[in-house]
Design a protein around this motif. Structure first.
Motif, short mmCIF file in Angstrom:
data_model
loop_
_atom_site.label_atom_id
_atom_site.label_comp_id
_atom_site.label_asym_id
_atom_site.label_seq_id
_atom_site.Cartn_x
_atom_site.Cartn_y
_atom_site.Cartn_z
N LEU A 55 -7.51 0.96 -44.23
CA LEU A 55 -7.71 -0.01 -43.15
C LEU A 55 -8.81 0.46 -42.19
O LEU A 55 -9.64 -0.35 -41.73
CB LEU A 55 -6.41 -0.24 -42.39
CG LEU A 55 -5.32 -0.98 -43.16
CD1 LEU A 55 -4.02 -1.00 -42.37
CD2 LEU A 55 -5.75 -2.39 -43.49
N ASP A 56 -8.83 1.75 -41.87
CA ASP A 56 -9.87 2.29 -41.00
C ASP A 56 -11.25 2.18 -41.64
O ASP A 56 -12.23 1.84 -40.97
CB ASP A 56 -9.58 3.75 -40.64
CG ASP A 56 -8.36 3.90 -39.74
OD1 ASP A 56 -7.93 2.89 -39.15
OD2 ASP A 56 -7.85 5.04 -39.65
N ASP A 57 -11.32 2.48 -42.95
CA ASP A 57 -12.60 2.37 -43.66
C ASP A 57 -13.09 0.93 -43.68
O ASP A 57 -14.27 0.66 -43.50
CB ASP A 57 -12.47 2.89 -45.09
CG ASP A 57 -12.32 4.40 -45.15
OD1 ASP A 57 -12.54 5.06 -44.11
OD2 ASP A 57 -11.97 4.91 -46.23
N GLU A 58 -12.17 -0.01 -43.90
CA GLU A 58 -12.55 -1.42 -43.92
C GLU A 58 -13.02 -1.89 -42.54
O GLU A 58 -14.00 -2.62 -42.43
CB GLU A 58 -11.37 -2.28 -44.39
CG GLU A 58 -11.71 -3.74 -44.54
CD GLU A 58 -10.54 -4.55 -45.06
OE1 GLU A 58 -10.65 -5.78 -45.04
OE2 GLU A 58 -9.52 -3.96 -45.47
N LYS A 62 -16.69 -3.32 -41.71
CA LYS A 62 -16.91 -4.63 -41.07
C LYS A 62 -17.70 -4.48 -39.78
O LYS A 62 -18.46 -5.37 -39.41
CB LYS A 62 -15.57 -5.31 -40.79
CG LYS A 62 -14.95 -5.89 -42.03
CD LYS A 62 -13.67 -6.63 -41.70
CE LYS A 62 -13.07 -7.23 -42.96
NZ LYS A 62 -11.84 -7.96 -42.66
N ALA A 63 -17.52 -3.37 -39.08
CA ALA A 63 -18.25 -3.15 -37.82
C ALA A 63 -19.74 -2.98 -38.09
O ALA A 63 -20.57 -3.34 -37.25
CB ALA A 63 -17.70 -1.94 -37.11
N LEU A 64 -20.10 -2.46 -39.25
CA LEU A 64 -21.50 -2.24 -39.60
C LEU A 64 -22.14 -3.47 -40.25
O LEU A 64 -23.34 -3.47 -40.51
CB LEU A 64 -21.62 -1.04 -40.55
CG LEU A 64 -21.21 0.30 -39.96
CD1 LEU A 64 -21.25 1.38 -41.03
CD2 LEU A 64 -22.10 0.67 -38.80
N LYS A 65 -21.35 -4.49 -40.52
CA LYS A 65 -21.84 -5.69 -41.19
C LYS A 65 -22.83 -6.41 -40.28
O LYS A 65 -22.58 -6.58 -39.09
CB LYS A 65 -20.63 -6.59 -41.50
CG LYS A 65 -20.89 -7.67 -42.47
CD LYS A 65 -19.56 -8.36 -42.76
CE LYS A 65 -19.74 -9.43 -43.80
NZ LYS A 65 -18.47 -10.10 -44.06
#
Length: 82
Positions: A55-58, A62-65
């Motif tokens: 979940l943290d990796d996802e 998403k934050a870098l998207k």
């Protein structure tokens, strides 16, 4: 391993009432549980840790998207309304 040490030294294994000092900070009450309950608790903790890591990796991904200009404008408008 504890069985082998107890057999080699000729002593009994510690029971639920006594806890060795080396296990004092261990998060599981090793001697009060049977092997199956201990293994289940440990396995559940491993699964939870892996799930939280995924979940943290996802969330980081998403934050870098990249975000479109339209989405940025909508977010700014939404923030201004608050």
């Amino acid at each position: 391993m504890a069985d082998a040490v107890a057999e080699a030294t000729g002593t009994d294994l510690p029971t639920g009432g006594s806890k060795q000092s080396i296990f004092a900070d261990y998060p599981y009450d090793v001697y009060a549980q049977d092997g199956g309950a201990f293994a289940t608790a440990l396995w559940n903790d491993v699964i939870d840790a892996r799930r939280n890591r995924a979940l943290d990796d996802e969330a980081a991904r998403k934050a870098l998207k990249p975000v479109s200009r339209k989405a940025l404008k909508n977010a700014a408008r939404k923030a201004a309304r608050r």
